[in-house]
Design a protein around this motif. Structure first.
Motif, PDB file in Angstrom:
ATOM      1  N   VAL A  34       0.852  -1.176   0.000  1.00  0.00           N
ATOM      2  CA  VAL A  34       0.000   0.000   0.000  1.00  0.00           C
ATOM      3  C   VAL A  34       0.894   1.234   0.000  1.00  0.00           C
ATOM      4  CG1 VAL A  34      -1.688   1.290   1.348  1.00  0.00           C
ATOM      5  CG2 VAL A  34      -1.865  -1.178   1.204  1.00  0.00           C
ATOM      6  N   CYS A  35       0.553   2.218  -0.804  1.00  0.00           N
ATOM      7  CA  CYS A  35       1.276   3.487  -0.872  1.00  0.00           C
ATOM      8  C   CYS A  35       2.767   3.287  -1.115  1.00  0.00           C
ATOM      9  CB  CYS A  35       1.027   4.322   0.377  1.00  0.00           C
ATOM     10  SG  CYS A  35      -0.694   4.773   0.599  1.00  0.00           S
ATOM     11  N   PHE A  36       3.094   2.254  -1.861  1.00  0.00           N
ATOM     12  CA  PHE A  36       4.469   1.998  -2.290  1.00  0.00           C
ATOM     13  C   PHE A  36       5.442   1.865  -1.124  1.00  0.00           C
ATOM     14  CE2 PHE A  36       2.212   4.571  -5.432  1.00  0.00           C
ATOM     15  CZ  PHE A  36       2.143   3.650  -6.470  1.00  0.00           C
ATOM     16  N   ASN A  37       4.952   1.339   0.012  1.00  0.00           N
ATOM     17  CA  ASN A  37       5.766   1.155   1.216  1.00  0.00           C
ATOM     18  C   ASN A  37       6.424   2.444   1.701  1.00  0.00           C
ATOM     19  OD1 ASN A  37       5.218  -1.621   1.538  1.00  0.00           O
ATOM     20  ND2 ASN A  37       6.661  -2.075  -0.110  1.00  0.00           N
ATOM     21  N   GLU A  38       5.795   3.566   1.438  1.00  0.00           N
ATOM     22  CA  GLU A  38       6.333   4.864   1.848  1.00  0.00           C
ATOM     23  C   GLU A  38       5.731   5.341   3.167  1.00  0.00           C
ATOM     24  OE1 GLU A  38       8.756   6.747   0.328  1.00  0.00           O
ATOM     25  OE2 GLU A  38       9.049   5.052  -1.029  1.00  0.00           O
ATOM     26  N   PHE A  39       4.825   4.572   3.740  1.00  0.00           N
ATOM     27  CA  PHE A  39       4.139   5.009   4.935  1.00  0.00           C
ATOM     28  C   PHE A  39       4.253   3.967   6.033  1.00  0.00           C
ATOM     29  CE2 PHE A  39       2.193   7.137   1.384  1.00  0.00           C
ATOM     30  CZ  PHE A  39       2.054   8.436   1.841  1.00  0.00           C
ATOM     31  N   THR A  40       4.098   4.421   7.276  1.00  0.00           N
ATOM     32  CA  THR A  40       4.100   3.546   8.436  1.00  0.00           C
ATOM     33  C   THR A  40       2.747   3.679   9.112  1.00  0.00           C
ATOM     34  OG1 THR A  40       6.456   3.918   8.770  1.00  0.00           O
ATOM     35  CG2 THR A  40       5.219   3.081  10.653  1.00  0.00           C
ATOM     36  N   LYS A  41       2.102   2.566   9.412  1.00  0.00           N
ATOM     37  CA  LYS A  41       0.814   2.581  10.097  1.00  0.00           C
ATOM     38  C   LYS A  41       0.984   3.205  11.474  1.00  0.00           C
ATOM     39  CE  LYS A  41      -3.492   1.233  11.019  1.00  0.00           C
ATOM     40  NZ  LYS A  41      -4.111   2.398  11.641  1.00  0.00           N
ATOM     41  N   THR A  42       0.069   4.057  11.828  1.00  0.00           N
ATOM     42  CA  THR A  42       0.124   4.725  13.120  1.00  0.00           C
ATOM     43  C   THR A  42      -1.271   4.794  13.735  1.00  0.00           C
ATOM     44  OG1 THR A  42       0.857   6.720  14.268  1.00  0.00           O
ATOM     45  CG2 THR A  42      -0.137   7.024  12.103  1.00  0.00           C
ATOM     46  N   GLU A  43      -1.311   5.038  15.003  1.00  0.00           N
ATOM     47  CA  GLU A  43      -2.576   5.219  15.712  1.00  0.00           C
ATOM     48  C   GLU A  43      -2.643   6.611  16.335  1.00  0.00           C
ATOM     49  OE1 GLU A  43      -4.999   3.024  15.528  1.00  0.00           O
ATOM     50  OE2 GLU A  43      -3.657   1.734  14.381  1.00  0.00           O
ATOM     51  N   SER A  44      -1.777   7.506  15.876  1.00  0.00           N
ATOM     52  CA  SER A  44      -1.651   8.788  16.549  1.00  0.00           C
ATOM     53  C   SER A  44      -1.142   9.874  15.623  1.00  0.00           C
ATOM     54  CB  SER A  44      -0.665   8.621  17.711  1.00  0.00           C
ATOM     55  OG  SER A  44      -0.304   9.856  18.258  1.00  0.00           O
TER      56      SER A  44
END
Length: 189
Positions: A1-11
């Motif tokens: 997803v998103c070319f692995n340019e993002f990190t899942k966050t909760e904040s």
């Protein structure tokens, strides 16, 4: 997803920051719990049309949500379609409305939306939450588009911005993140 340019966050705090609240767990995706919450709030499909409804002020109101996005953004359109399909499974109608970019921004600025897909970058450095989360910035023209906040959250933000001790500041960030998460103000991706 998103070319692995993002990190899942909760904040709103970057996950690499020491002030990131690692105790926040992703909200569970559950049609059963959603149905139970909606039933408990009195939203039921009383006429069998597949859309929940409820009598409010003597009038039967269908449970519909308008989802605005900026026209031409296929990722946001596709996301809206996925959400729409999932909402349909729990009896909620999602009306997807594409708006030309400048009109979309004007609607956001005037707070004329029910649901949208927005984005902002979380800097790797610790940032000031006042602009996005303080109630002084909620309202037309402000950047607190969710309108979220209360005296307690404002006090935390104000205290955080006056505190010089790093550990105490971290504590304020932890509290604020938990409040935003628990209230499900936004769904962080």
């Amino acid at each position: 997803v998103c070319f692995n340019e993002f990190t899942k966050t909760e904040s709103f705090v970057h996950p690499l920051q020491s002030a990131y609240n690692k105790d926040l767990k992703a909200n569970e995706f559950s049609f059963e719990k959603a149905n139970a919450l909606l039933d408990g709030a009195g939203w039921k499909d009383t006429d069998g049309d597949g859309i929940r409804d409820k009598v409010i002020n003597g009038k039967k109101v269908p449970f519909t949500i308008e989802f605005k996005y900026n026209a031409g953004n296929e990722q946001r359109k596709n996301t809206a379609l996925i959400i729409q399909e999932d909402f349909k499974k729990i009896g909620v109608q999602l009306d997807i409305v594409a708006k030309e970019w400048t009109v979309f921004l004007q609607d956001l600025d005037k707070l004329q939306f029910e649901m949208t897909y927005g984005s902002y970058t979380i800097p790797a450095r610790i940032s000031d939450p006042k602009q996005i989360w303080h109630t002084s910035n909620a309202g037309p023209g402000g950047d607190n588009k969710s309108g979220w906040g209360n005296e307690k959250s404002d006090k935390i933000i104000d205290d955080l911005n006056q505190e010089l001790d790093a550990e105490k500041r971290k504590g304020y960030y932890m509290q604020l993140q938990k409040m935003i998460h628990d209230d499900a103000v936004v769904i962080f991706l």
